[in-house]
Design a protein around this motif. Structure first.
Motif, short mmCIF file in Angstrom:
data_model
loop_
_atom_site.label_atom_id
_atom_site.label_comp_id
_atom_site.label_asym_id
_atom_site.label_seq_id
_atom_site.Cartn_x
_atom_site.Cartn_y
_atom_site.Cartn_z
N VAL A 1 0.83 -1.36 -0.02
CA VAL A 1 0.03 -0.16 0.01
C VAL A 1 0.88 1.36 0.08
O VAL A 1 0.66 2.26 -0.88
CB VAL A 1 -0.80 -0.06 1.28
CG1 VAL A 1 -1.69 1.31 1.28
CG2 VAL A 1 -2.05 -0.99 1.12
N ARG B 1 2.37 1.83 -3.27
CA ARG B 1 1.52 2.24 -4.27
C ARG B 1 1.30 3.72 -4.09
O ARG B 1 0.96 4.41 -5.04
CB ARG B 1 0.24 1.47 -4.34
CG ARG B 1 0.50 -0.13 -4.88
CD ARG B 1 0.90 -0.06 -6.50
NE ARG B 1 -0.27 0.46 -7.12
CZ ARG B 1 -0.21 1.41 -8.21
NH1 ARG B 1 0.81 1.93 -8.45
NH2 ARG B 1 -1.01 1.92 -8.82
N LEU C 1 -4.05 7.34 -6.78
CA LEU C 1 -4.30 6.80 -5.37
C LEU C 1 -4.04 7.86 -4.19
O LEU C 1 -4.79 7.69 -3.41
CB LEU C 1 -3.34 5.57 -5.33
CG LEU C 1 -3.88 4.24 -5.76
CD1 LEU C 1 -2.93 3.00 -5.78
CD2 LEU C 1 -5.39 3.91 -5.23
N VAL D 1 -7.18 0.63 -2.07
CA VAL D 1 -6.10 0.31 -3.15
C VAL D 1 -6.34 -1.12 -4.07
O VAL D 1 -6.18 -1.12 -5.29
CB VAL D 1 -4.65 0.16 -2.64
CG1 VAL D 1 -3.57 -0.36 -3.51
CG2 VAL D 1 -4.36 1.62 -1.95
#
Length: 349
Positions: free
Chosen positions: A133, A136, A143, A167
């Motif tokens: 996470v 990303r 995001l 996500v």
């Protein structure tokens, strides 16, 4: 007249964590508060979701959402499965020698359509871990924008598991940032301001092909209209202190979406049902409205003709029930442009 605390009420008390009142009293759904108070009163006793639903008069789905809310808030934790042995209690056991297995060529994996893949993904919930996470969020502009926007809509910070869910929906299910935010806003508008509710809605959208902004807008427009109609008709029928049942909601959907009847016409059917039966019966009202629809009644004025002479059954006209969306489409379209498939199955940077 004076009042004081009745001493007998203090003979048995139980504690409630302060942050439940300080942080969650306004945000937590009623079902979540009911579930927590019940569990706090019976601290030390384990309940399955089905047993808790029976005790509280809720559906298992409502109980699951309630328990997940408090788990994400750090109040509850899942009990260990029966028969689970901690690592320290395990004793070394001899590992049996496995017999030689003849190598057989595996058949080619069947390629499932998108809807089946989404269903399988949601069942196993392959949510990314914290490290994934964090990576990303650093490399994906969409995001890094999605998370704070979702927190604004829900009016509270998201937990690590909730961020992981968003996500997952973006990268693995392949939904755009704009569509995810539209689902979050819709859930908030209908009284379900949780990531869990948005996840369930988005997975159902993916299963049914609602994956673009236009399709999501159409879904929200129609369902918001239906949600508003349910509230209006509940008031017309004098329903207070309880929620509509799924069957009652389905009747209202038929009257409003399929028949396109006005509130005035539905109220006339209600009045006739009460005059005839003396009590509220949705099935009887539905029978009246279905008969009117078959006979070509589309407005209260048509009832005068129907009451004077029998009318031949006419074919139903095509009807559409739409309402304007409250969502700023310019904003969500800008978000959609940010999603460029460059990662996983549906990621965007």
């Amino acid at each position: 007249m004076e009042f004081g605390i009745k001493a007998g009420a203090w003979n048995q008390v139980f504690a409630v964590p302060c942050n439940v009142v300080d942080e969650h009293l306004k945000l937590a759904p009623d079902s979540a508060l009911r579930a927590l108070l019940f569990l706090l009163r019976r601290s030390g006793t384990m309940f399955s979701c089905a047993a808790l639903a029976k005790e509280l008069g809720l559906t298992e789905e409502e109980c699951a959402d309630a328990l997940l809310y408090w788990k994400d808030a750090g109040i509850l934790e899942k009990a260990p499965d029966k028969g689970t042995v901690s690592p320290s209690d395990r004793q070394a056991e001899p590992v049996p020698e496995e017999p030689a297995v003849q190598q057989v060529e595996k058949p080619a994996q069947k390629e499932f359509p998108l809807s089946d893949r989404v269903t399988l993904l949601s069942a196993t919930a392959p949510h990314p871990d914290r490290r994934e996470v964090a990576r990303r969020l650093e490399e994906s502009k969409s995001l890094s924008f999605l998370i704070p926007e979702a927190e604004k809509l829900l009016d509270r910070p998201l937990s690590a598991s909730q961020v992981s869910t968003l996500v997952y929906l973006h990268d693995y299910v392949g939904l755009s940032c704009a569509v995810i935010l539209m689902a979050v806003e819709y859930c908030r508008s209908v009284g379900k301001p949780t990531v869990r509710a948005a996840e369930k809605l988005l997975l159902s959208w993916a299963d049914t092909g609602v994956t673009s902004v236009d399709k999501a807008e159409r879904y929200i427009s129609e369902h918001m209209a239906l949600h508003e109609a349910q509230g209006r008709i509940s008031r017309l029928f004098g329903i207070a202190g309880r929620a509509l049942t799924p069957k009652e909601k389905d009747y209202i959907r038929i009257w409003v979406m399929d028949y396109a009847f006005s509130d005035e016409l539905i109220k006339l059917a209600y009045d006739r049902a009460i005059d005839s039966k003396g009590t509220l019966r949705f099935s009887y009202i539905n029978g009246i409205l279905a008969d009117w629809f078959r006979k070509g009644v589309r407005a209260p004025s048509d009832l005068e003709r129907l009451d004077k002479k029998p009318a031949t059954a006419g074919k139903a006209d095509a009807v559409h029930y739409r309402t304007e969306s409250s969502i700023d489409m310019n904003k969500v379209r800008e978000l959609e442009l940010m999603d460029i498939p460059e990662y996983g199955k549906g990621a965007a940077k």
